[in-house]
Design a protein around this motif. Structure first.
Motif, PDB file in Angstrom:
ATOM      1  N   MET A  19       0.820  -1.212   0.000  1.00  0.00           N
ATOM      2  CA  MET A  19       0.000   0.000   0.000  1.00  0.00           C
ATOM      3  C   MET A  19       0.856   1.265   0.000  1.00  0.00           C
ATOM      4  SD  MET A  19      -3.342  -0.755   2.348  1.00  0.00           S
ATOM      5  CE  MET A  19      -2.460  -1.310   3.783  1.00  0.00           C
ATOM      6  N   ARG A  20       1.974   1.210   0.667  1.00  0.00           N
ATOM      7  CA  ARG A  20       2.848   2.390   0.701  1.00  0.00           C
ATOM      8  C   ARG A  20       3.645   2.541  -0.589  1.00  0.00           C
ATOM      9  NH1 ARG A  20       3.942   5.103   5.809  1.00  0.00           N
ATOM     10  NH2 ARG A  20       2.434   4.266   7.252  1.00  0.00           N
ATOM     11  N   ALA A  21       3.926   1.461  -1.278  1.00  0.00           N
ATOM     12  CA  ALA A  21       4.726   1.528  -2.494  1.00  0.00           C
ATOM     13  C   ALA A  21       3.884   1.830  -3.736  1.00  0.00           C
ATOM     14  CB  ALA A  21       5.471   0.214  -2.687  1.00  0.00           C
ATOM     15  N   LEU A  22       2.604   1.479  -3.720  1.00  0.00           N
ATOM     16  CA  LEU A  22       1.750   1.668  -4.893  1.00  0.00           C
ATOM     17  C   LEU A  22       1.721   3.099  -5.422  1.00  0.00           C
ATOM     18  CD1 LEU A  22      -1.292  -0.690  -4.378  1.00  0.00           C
ATOM     19  CD2 LEU A  22       0.195  -0.562  -6.359  1.00  0.00           C
ATOM     20  N   PRO A  23       1.574   4.116  -4.584  1.00  0.00           N
ATOM     21  CA  PRO A  23       1.572   5.477  -5.144  1.00  0.00           C
ATOM     22  C   PRO A  23       2.858   5.825  -5.876  1.00  0.00           C
ATOM     23  CG  PRO A  23       0.723   5.506  -2.915  1.00  0.00           C
ATOM     24  CD  PRO A  23       1.250   4.136  -3.170  1.00  0.00           C
ATOM     25  N   PHE A  24       3.987   5.335  -5.397  1.00  0.00           N
ATOM     26  CA  PHE A  24       5.256   5.621  -6.061  1.00  0.00           C
ATOM     27  C   PHE A  24       5.362   4.887  -7.395  1.00  0.00           C
ATOM     28  CE2 PHE A  24       6.220   6.376  -1.564  1.00  0.00           C
ATOM     29  CZ  PHE A  24       6.632   7.700  -1.667  1.00  0.00           C
ATOM     30  N   LEU A  25       4.726   3.726  -7.483  1.00  0.00           N
ATOM     31  CA  LEU A  25       4.741   2.986  -8.746  1.00  0.00           C
ATOM     32  C   LEU A  25       3.831   3.647  -9.784  1.00  0.00           C
ATOM     33  CD1 LEU A  25       4.637  -0.688  -7.412  1.00  0.00           C
ATOM     34  CD2 LEU A  25       6.601   0.544  -8.353  1.00  0.00           C
ATOM     35  N   PHE A  26       2.647   4.106  -9.355  1.00  0.00           N
ATOM     36  CA  PHE A  26       1.707   4.709 -10.288  1.00  0.00           C
ATOM     37  C   PHE A  26       2.057   6.145 -10.650  1.00  0.00           C
ATOM     38  CE2 PHE A  26      -1.421   1.481  -8.651  1.00  0.00           C
ATOM     39  CZ  PHE A  26      -1.471   0.772  -9.836  1.00  0.00           C
ATOM     40  N   PHE A  27       2.542   6.904  -9.672  1.00  0.00           N
ATOM     41  CA  PHE A  27       2.831   8.310  -9.901  1.00  0.00           C
ATOM     42  C   PHE A  27       4.316   8.568  -9.673  1.00  0.00           C
ATOM     43  CE2 PHE A  27      -1.467   7.990  -8.085  1.00  0.00           C
ATOM     44  CZ  PHE A  27      -2.175   8.305  -9.219  1.00  0.00           C
ATOM     45  N   GLY A  28       5.088   8.181 -10.638  1.00  0.00           N
ATOM     46  CA  GLY A  28       6.528   8.392 -10.575  1.00  0.00           C
ATOM     47  C   GLY A  28       6.897   9.805 -10.949  1.00  0.00           C
ATOM     48  N   LYS A  29       8.132  10.009 -11.323  1.00  0.00           N
ATOM     49  CA  LYS A  29       8.618  11.341 -11.672  1.00  0.00           C
ATOM     50  C   LYS A  29       7.968  11.874 -12.949  1.00  0.00           C
ATOM     51  CE  LYS A  29      13.074  10.373  -9.653  1.00  0.00           C
ATOM     52  NZ  LYS A  29      14.454  10.084  -9.901  1.00  0.00           N
ATOM     53  N   ASP A  30       7.694  10.989 -13.913  1.00  0.00           N
ATOM     54  CA  ASP A  30       7.187  11.449 -15.206  1.00  0.00           C
ATOM     55  C   ASP A  30       5.683  11.711 -15.192  1.00  0.00           C
ATOM     56  OD1 ASP A  30       9.192   9.522 -15.004  1.00  0.00           O
ATOM     57  OD2 ASP A  30       8.528   8.396 -16.728  1.00  0.00           O
ATOM     58  N   ARG A  31       4.938  11.006 -14.351  1.00  0.00           N
ATOM     59  CA  ARG A  31       3.481  11.090 -14.392  1.00  0.00           C
ATOM     60  C   ARG A  31       2.961  11.929 -13.221  1.00  0.00           C
ATOM     61  NH1 ARG A  31      -0.664   6.063 -14.212  1.00  0.00           N
ATOM     62  NH2 ARG A  31      -2.514   7.244 -14.750  1.00  0.00           N
ATOM     63  N   PRO A  32       2.283  13.031 -13.504  1.00  0.00           N
ATOM     64  CA  PRO A  32       1.754  13.864 -12.402  1.00  0.00           C
ATOM     65  C   PRO A  32       0.525  13.215 -11.760  1.00  0.00           C
ATOM     66  CG  PRO A  32       1.100  14.777 -14.504  1.00  0.00           C
ATOM     67  CD  PRO A  32       2.018  13.613 -14.809  1.00  0.00           C
TER      68      PRO A  32
END
Length: 107
Positions: A19-32
């Protein structure tokens, strides 16, 4: 510890990490982040706190002397200390201590 306890801890740890890693996977540096999600991130924490305060004070009217007044004192201490220092943990600790002291003195 039993095998069931160890497995339950392992599953809980895996799920929390996911759950904590999912936001970083979906919204990385390239995707706002979508605008609705950013707005939700700003409005949801105060809304949750309001619900918790209402739930905490739900019995204050039924027994104002034994629990209501100490609860109001605790809430007032938390609010005042948070407005003063803008630190969550010390506010919670001070409010809990104030509530416990008021509970012993009044209740």
């Amino acid at each position: 510890m039993t095998v069931h306890t160890i497995l339950a801890i392992a599953v809980a740890a895996r799920e929390i990490l996911a759950m904590r890693a999912l936001p970083f996977l979906f919204f990385g540096k390239d995707r706002p982040m979508p605008q609705w999600l950013a707005r939700l991130g700003k409005t949801l924490p105060p809304a949750i706190m309001a619900v918790l305060v209402v739930y905490c004070l739900k019995d204050a009217v039924a027994e104002p002397v034994h629990t209501g007044i100490p609860q109001m004192i605790g809430v007032a201490i938390v609010a005042a200390s948070y407005l003063w220092k803008h630190k969550t943990l010390p506010s919670i600790v001070l409010g809990t201590a104030g509530y416990m002291i008021a509970l012993r003195l009044i209740g």
